[in-house]
Design an enzyme around this catalytic site. Structure first.
Site, short mmCIF file in Angstrom:
data_model
loop_
_atom_site.label_atom_id
_atom_site.label_comp_id
_atom_site.label_asym_id
_atom_site.label_seq_id
_atom_site.Cartn_x
_atom_site.Cartn_y
_atom_site.Cartn_z
N HIS A 366 0.81 -1.21 0.00
CA HIS A 366 0.00 0.00 0.00
C HIS A 366 0.85 1.27 0.00
O HIS A 366 0.49 2.28 -0.59
CB HIS A 366 -0.95 0.01 1.20
CG HIS A 366 -2.00 -1.04 1.07
ND1 HIS A 366 -2.88 -1.35 2.06
CD2 HIS A 366 -2.30 -1.85 0.05
CE1 HIS A 366 -3.67 -2.32 1.65
NE2 HIS A 366 -3.33 -2.63 0.43
N ARG A 473 -9.44 6.74 -8.02
CA ARG A 473 -9.60 5.46 -7.32
C ARG A 473 -9.97 5.75 -5.86
O ARG A 473 -9.09 5.99 -5.03
CB ARG A 473 -8.30 4.67 -7.36
CG ARG A 473 -7.88 4.18 -8.73
CD ARG A 473 -6.55 3.41 -8.63
NE ARG A 473 -6.29 2.57 -9.79
CZ ARG A 473 -5.40 2.86 -10.75
NH1 ARG A 473 -4.70 3.98 -10.70
NH2 ARG A 473 -5.21 2.03 -11.74
N ARG A 509 -14.50 6.66 -9.20
CA ARG A 509 -14.85 5.25 -9.31
C ARG A 509 -15.29 4.78 -7.93
O ARG A 509 -14.62 5.09 -6.94
CB ARG A 509 -13.64 4.43 -9.77
CG ARG A 509 -13.94 2.94 -9.76
CD ARG A 509 -12.81 2.13 -10.34
NE ARG A 509 -11.70 2.02 -9.41
CZ ARG A 509 -10.55 1.41 -9.73
NH1 ARG A 509 -10.37 0.91 -10.93
NH2 ARG A 509 -9.58 1.33 -8.85
N GLU A 608 -13.65 -4.18 -17.80
CA GLU A 608 -12.44 -4.89 -17.34
C GLU A 608 -12.70 -6.35 -17.05
O GLU A 608 -11.78 -7.08 -16.70
CB GLU A 608 -11.81 -4.17 -16.14
CG GLU A 608 -12.75 -3.83 -15.01
CD GLU A 608 -12.07 -3.05 -13.88
OE1 GLU A 608 -10.84 -2.91 -13.86
OE2 GLU A 608 -12.80 -2.60 -12.98
N ASN A 631 -5.71 -3.06 -17.15
CA ASN A 631 -4.92 -3.90 -16.23
C ASN A 631 -5.69 -5.18 -15.92
O ASN A 631 -5.16 -6.29 -16.02
CB ASN A 631 -4.65 -3.20 -14.90
CG ASN A 631 -3.99 -1.85 -15.08
OD1 ASN A 631 -3.38 -1.59 -16.11
ND2 ASN A 631 -4.10 -0.98 -14.08
N ASP A 632 -6.94 -5.00 -15.53
CA ASP A 632 -7.74 -6.17 -15.19
C ASP A 632 -8.21 -6.90 -16.44
O ASP A 632 -8.22 -8.13 -16.47
CB ASP A 632 -8.93 -5.76 -14.32
CG ASP A 632 -8.52 -5.63 -12.85
OD1 ASP A 632 -7.74 -6.48 -12.39
OD2 ASP A 632 -8.94 -4.66 -12.20
N ARG A 642 -2.02 -10.33 -12.67
CA ARG A 642 -1.23 -9.16 -13.03
C ARG A 642 -0.09 -8.88 -12.07
O ARG A 642 0.87 -8.20 -12.41
CB ARG A 642 -2.14 -7.91 -13.15
CG ARG A 642 -2.81 -7.52 -11.86
CD ARG A 642 -3.97 -6.57 -12.10
NE ARG A 642 -3.69 -5.22 -11.61
CZ ARG A 642 -4.61 -4.26 -11.50
NH1 ARG A 642 -5.86 -4.48 -11.87
NH2 ARG A 642 -4.28 -3.08 -11.04
N CYS A 679 -8.22 3.65 -19.03
CA CYS A 679 -7.53 4.19 -17.86
C CYS A 679 -6.55 3.21 -17.22
O CYS A 679 -6.05 3.44 -16.13
CB CYS A 679 -8.53 4.70 -16.83
SG CYS A 679 -9.59 3.42 -16.18
C1 PEP Z 1 -7.56 -1.41 -14.44
O1 PEP Z 1 -7.92 -2.51 -14.03
O2 PEP Z 1 -7.01 -1.24 -15.54
C2 PEP Z 1 -7.79 -0.20 -13.63
C3 PEP Z 1 -7.62 1.01 -14.13
O3 PEP Z 1 -8.13 -0.36 -12.34
P1 PEP Z 1 -7.18 -0.86 -11.18
O4 PEP Z 1 -5.77 -0.83 -11.71
O5 PEP Z 1 -7.40 0.07 -10.06
O6 PEP Z 1 -7.69 -2.24 -10.93
MG MG Z 2 -9.28 -2.65 -12.36
#
Ligand code: PEP
Ligand code: MG
Length: 754
Positions: A366, A473, A509, A608, A631-632, A642, A679
């Site tokens: 964190h 976030r 979000r 995602e 990312n997800d 990931r 994003c």
């Molecule tokens: C993602 O999943 O790409 C995203 C922007 O959200 P986080 O990285 O917070 O899961």
């Molecule tokens: Mg995400």
């Protein structure tokens, strides 16, 4: 030790007097060895100091040939002295020459001596040298004598660490000041040059020698009792534990604090003439020296527990602070911490922070989120760093490779200074692009937004010239809070965020917790597959009270302005409809109670979870906007965690399956006339951003540091050409797992900076 000889206390007192005399370092060492030899009725006393090249050098002697001083050297592991340095344990022999490790150094004239007693000179568990006494007669050294010599060695350790020997030798030649390069993983990109600031400073024991033994014993007992009470309280109120304090650690600490053997060793050390705090240091030194040579990870963990206890006790005894003194922070501080809670980093003056090194804790910790928000380079886990650094040591960290260079050599220093200068120059160029719109060479404008999550992110909005906050976030605030933030606290926080962006939109979000994002005050639910588990909107829909409270706080905070809210991990249209219903219900509620509502409410869905790709037109028609969480999305498409480096590097974002999926989303947006943003991290990498723009993306949200590099790529891009090239790559049926290399060649031959 026989009291007829004056005992260790008398010796310690004499040594303290010698330490205070204003003489040269060499004279002081010479006097010290004479004094030790006399006190221990030994013919020989010698001090060997460990050099940076791992050789032990004879620094002073009484009894051996003095010509050999600074000439005789040996490897660690060579001879009896080398063996002591290597094992970090005392060695007592009545016939030294019978020992298999004995090695003869003719220049010293030591053949005349039979008995041998040597102890390591330790500091923080590291060996700095070896202290030896020798006798002509065959004799057995008593336990007390071994103890006394170890205690004496502590004083020598202080002398070596004080830097006084610099007068004799270039400090770089001593092991204590040896340059070291350690490797961790990259956490936040960038180069940090500065000086170590230990987050948990080592307690400096100033008074080693006791004036009043029984008084010291009483102090020790009181401190142990007080420490036991604090630990019991911490265990009882688990919810109020500080950063990184886990229940099982505290349980171990409690066990050791109640261990009779440990308490007895401390008492014995006091009885040999040490103050209570020096006794703790002494006992801990021995334990560390022994444990450091352990390769068993379990035992090494226990070492941390032991350190923890010794530290607590030292703080208790000296009243020194647990955390670094923030007010006397150097201008270029690189914080070195074993572990650190996210809030603790925010307590340091960000203007003077140059970097962060974590001994335990990597990119997903964190505190890494806060380091990223602060924009300071960070590396970790860098194992073993705490043992070899002290506050004030020069250090360089490289956030792109994960390296930490402690006390770097001049050539390393100048190489990094050059690298840092280049980087700064590039940053300046990016800063100059701040007001320049991101328009391709053939005239297509791309909107660049920034991702944020903390109040400290907000100034970046103006600094980077980002169009808006494309992803806020909200969970980060929850992760930093000591308990679940109440509605009013949330409202104030969202209001502050909106106030910090008076002219730009902010896309909030809703809570995306679960998986690796754990709220410390919430019961942790054990799940087989947390990334596939109860997280994000799933929690929101199953516990609508939480979601409702958050949305209500946002609606109130957004009074009179456009409010944008999006929901994470939407897997199907039904989930979006359900979340939307909750949001609209809250809007009705605040209107009914005559709170001023937002001037408009826009509700979006994050794309995602791959299932939504097969309802993409339906969701595009229902949502006010879509935002791709790449990312997800990529992690779930490839079924590859990931955060698990074993598999996360196996699949490329720039692969035909991912690019086709992303294209599908942007096309659905066009058909429904619904704005689409991306994003995830890939939007912030110039080459990936190039591919996204070629696929049709006209809006990207990224970390603030990425805006400059992506914008300068766009300014040099001929979009038409890139579109045609990418389309041919995607149309080819060669089955290649990635188009990265070909796309990079395309960019480089056209001098597009990627
Ligand atoms: C993602 O999943 O790409 C995203 C922007 O959200 P986080 O990285 O917070 O899961
Ligand atoms: Mg995400």
């Amino acid at each position: 030790m026989r009291s007829a000889l004056g005992g260790p206390r008398l010796l310690l007192r004499r040594l303290r007097e010698i330490s205070a005399e204003s003489v040269s370092a060499q004279t002081r060492l010479d006097k010290i060895v004479i004094q030790i030899a006399a006190n221990m009725v030994a013919e020989v006393c010698s001090v060997y100091v460990l050099r940076a090249d791992q050789r032990l050098e004879l620094y002073a002697t009484e009894g051996l040939n003095r010509e050999a001083v600074h000439l005789t050297t040996m490897h660690t592991g060579e001879g009896l002295v080398g063996l002591i340095a290597k094992s970090a344990e005392p060695l007592a022999l009545s016939e030294a020459q019978d020992h298999p490790a004995f090695s003869y150094k003719p220049e010293t004239g030591e053949e005349a001596y039979h008995s041998f007693l040597g102890v390591p000179i330790l500091r923080g568990g590291n060996t700095l040298g070896v202290l030896v006494v020798q006798n002509k007669v065959r004799r057995v050294y008593s336990e007390e004598e071994i103890e006394a010599l170890q205690t004496t060695a502590m004083l020598l350790a202080e002398l070596i660490a004080s830097g006084e020997l610099q007068a004799i030798q270039d400090p770089r030649d001593l092991a204590l000041y040896r340059p070291a390069s350690l490797k961790g993983a990259p956490i936040v990109e960038g180069i940090g040059l500065g000086h170590v600031l230990l987050h948990e400073p080592r307690v400096v024991v100033k008074q080693l020698i006791a004036e009043d033994i029984s008084g010291e014993l009483a102090r020790l007992e009181q401190a142990i009792d007080a420490m036991r009470i604090t630990i019991d309280e911490l265990v009882a109120h688990g919810d109020r534990m500080g950063a990184g304090e886990h229940r099982d650690v505290l349980e171990t600490v409690r066990m050791v604090a109640n261990d009779r053997g440990w308490v007895r060793r401390l008492q014995e050390a006091v009885m040999s003439g040490l103050t209570a705090e020096a006794a703790v240091e002494r006992v801990q030194n021995d334990a560390r020296a022994r444990m450091q040579r352990q390769t068993d990870p379990y035992l090494r963990d226990r070492l941390h527990d032991l350190d923890d206890i010794a530290n607590r006790l030292l703080h208790q005894l000296t009243g020194q602070s647990y955390v670094a003194d923030r007010s006397s922070m150097p201008d270029n501080a690189i914080i070195v911490a074993r572990t650190m809670g996210p809030a603790a980093l925010l307590d340091y003056d960000p203007k003077r922070l140059r970097g962060l090194v974590l001994e335990e804790g990597g990119p997903t910790s964190h505190v890494a989120i806060v380091a990223r928000a602060l924009g300071i380079p960070a590396v970790g886990p860098v194992s073993g760093i705490i043992d070899i650094v002290d506050t004030g040591d020069p250090i360089i960290i490289d956030g792109s490779t994960g390296e930490a260079h402690v006390r770097p050599q001049p050539d390393v220093q100048s190489a990094y200074a050059e690298k840092a200068r280049l980087r700064a120059r590039r940053q300046e160029q990016y800063a100059r692009l701040r007001e320049v719109p991101a328009i391709t060479k053939d005239g297509v404008e791309i909107k660049l937004h920034m991702n944020a999550g903390l109040a400290i992110d907000m100034p970046h909005l103006a600094e980077t010239g980002a169009g808006s906050i494309g992803l806020f976030r909200t969970e980060l605030q929850f992760m930093l809070a000591p308990r679940f933030p109440r509605m009013e606290e949330q409202r104030r926080f969202y209001k502050d965020v909106l106030d910090a962006a008076p002219d730009q939109p902010v896309t909030f979000r809703t809570l995306d917790i679960g998986s690796d994002k754990i709220l410390p005050y919430m019961i942790k639910i054990e799940e087989e597959n947390p990334a596939l588990g109860w997280r994000a909107i799933r929690i929101g829909l199953d516990r609508p009270a939480l979601l409702r409270m958050q949305i209500r706080a946002m609606l109130k905070a957004g009074a009179g302005r456009d409010l944008r809210i999006m929901f994470p991990m939407i897997a199907n249209v039904a989930e979006f409809e359900e979340a939307k219903k909750i949001a609209l219900g809250e809007l009705d509620h605040i209107k009914k109670w005559k709170y001023p509502p937002p001037s408009a409410l826009h509700l979006g869905a994050m794309i995602e979870v791959p299932s939504i790709l097969w309802e993409i037109d339906l969701i595009a028609q229902r949502a006010d906007f879509l935002s791709v969480g790449s990312n997800d999305l990529v992690q779930y498409m490839y079924a590859a965690d990931r955060d698990n480096t074993r598999v996360s590097k196996r699949y490329d974002n720039l692969s035909p399956p991912v690019l086709r999926a992303l294209e599908r989303v942007v096309h659905a947006g066009l058909r429904a006339n619904t704005p689409v943003t991306l994003c995830g991290e890939m939007g912030g990498r110039p080459l990936e951003a190039l591919a996204l723009i070629a696929l049709g993306y006209r809006s990207l949200s990224m970390s603030p540091a990425s805006i400059g590099p992506v914008k300068s790529m766009i300014l040099n891009l001929n979009l038409d050409e890139a579109q045609i090239y990418l389309a041919t790559l995607l149309a080819s049926d060669d089955g290649a797992p990635s188009v990265r290399e070909r796309l990079r060649d395309f960019a480089l031959t056209r001098e597009i900076p990627v």
